[in-house]
Write a protein that holds these residues in place. Sequence first.
Motif, PDB file in Angstrom:
ATOM      1  N   VAL A 279     -27.952 -38.254 -53.417  1.00 40.18           N
ATOM      2  CA  VAL A 279     -28.823 -39.265 -54.007  1.00 40.18           C
ATOM      3  C   VAL A 279     -29.182 -40.289 -52.943  1.00 40.18           C
TER       4      VAL A 279
ATOM      5  N   ARG B 163     -25.501 -31.852 -61.006  1.00 34.32           N
ATOM      6  CA  ARG B 163     -25.449 -32.876 -59.975  1.00 34.32           C
ATOM      7  C   ARG B 163     -26.380 -32.480 -58.832  1.00 34.32           C
ATOM      8  N   PRO B 164     -27.102 -33.438 -58.268  1.00 37.15           N
ATOM      9  CA  PRO B 164     -27.985 -33.141 -57.144  1.00 37.15           C
ATOM     10  C   PRO B 164     -27.189 -32.937 -55.867  1.00 37.15           C
TER      11      PRO B 164
ATOM     12  N   VAL C 117     -30.704 -43.418 -60.293  1.00 36.24           N
ATOM     13  CA  VAL C 117     -30.110 -42.293 -59.563  1.00 36.24           C
ATOM     14  C   VAL C 117     -28.636 -42.554 -59.263  1.00 36.24           C
TER      15      VAL C 117
ATOM     16  N   VAL D   4     -24.088 -40.209 -51.008  1.00 35.66           N
ATOM     17  CA  VAL D   4     -24.910 -41.339 -51.428  1.00 35.66           C
ATOM     18  C   VAL D   4     -25.479 -41.998 -50.174  1.00 35.66           C
TER      19      VAL D   4
ATOM     20  N   ALA E 150     -25.244 -40.277 -59.909  1.00 37.93           N
ATOM     21  CA  ALA E 150     -24.234 -39.984 -58.897  1.00 37.93           C
ATOM     22  C   ALA E 150     -22.829 -40.319 -59.374  1.00 37.93           C
TER      23      ALA E 150
ATOM     24  N   LEU F 277     -31.951 -36.360 -55.447  1.00 36.11           N
ATOM     25  CA  LEU F 277     -32.477 -37.297 -56.440  1.00 36.11           C
ATOM     26  C   LEU F 277     -32.565 -38.667 -55.783  1.00 36.11           C
ATOM     27  N   ALA F 278     -33.766 -39.228 -55.761  1.00 34.51           N
ATOM     28  CA  ALA F 278     -33.987 -40.508 -55.098  1.00 34.51           C
ATOM     29  C   ALA F 278     -34.764 -41.435 -56.023  1.00 34.51           C
TER      30      ALA F 278
END
Length: 248
Positions: free
Chosen positions: A131, A127-128, A113, A166, A117, A103-104
């Motif tokens: 991010v 949850r991705p 995003v 992250v 996180a 996710l960006a």
Amino acid sequence: MTADVDVVPELAYGTSGRHMDVHRPAPSSSASPVVLLWHGRGAEERDVLAPLARSAARLGVVAFVPDWRPDAPDGGRTQLAESVAFVRENAARFGGDAERMVLAGWSLGANAVLGVALDPAALGGWRPRAVVGIAGGYRSAAPTTGTVPIDDASRAGDDQVPPIPVHLVHGTADPIVDIEQSRELRDALEERGWPAPLEELATDHAGIVMTEYSVEHQRCLPSTAAHAVDAGTRTAHLLARAAGITVA
């Protein structure tokens, strides 16, 4: 890895009738990692992120870029959540692997995003993989959570949920969002033992996504300026690395 890019435009998602484009590499025998890329404060600006999405797709990711409206009554929260649900349900149709989803976001999208996180409940517990915050401002409430990422970072890890990776990137000449906001977030997370590497690039707010602001069009448009091409390319490489692709 380089590949030709196929663009699938104007896919409707969610209940609001918003659209998204898919930028995908040439077909492969295996599914590719996915990046969902959220634009900033301007309503329905998925076209602004097209140069970055194409560049990332050439590196082997399937990039989904939705429109959303920060001026919606809920700040865009429903549309952002619906874009995630759409990609999770449909990634395979476009050669993507929803289990490897990054996710960006750029600008306000980056704020959104980071909200995801830092709050495991933001998207119902999903949850991705990672991010990526691109030129984000983190001192205001995130559209996805209603809380402030800088404040949330001071409590990171308190819920005992393992942190997700992250990645931050910001232009050193950004006149719109001060790079100090990314530095502050990085420092706050690292104080909590949550690594958040920050890549600082010699460009501005638009150049970080390979664009430049046009006064005539009141919009960011694709740029061929050396600083924007270099910075946008490096941002695309960061997206690919976050998705697990090894790039030079």
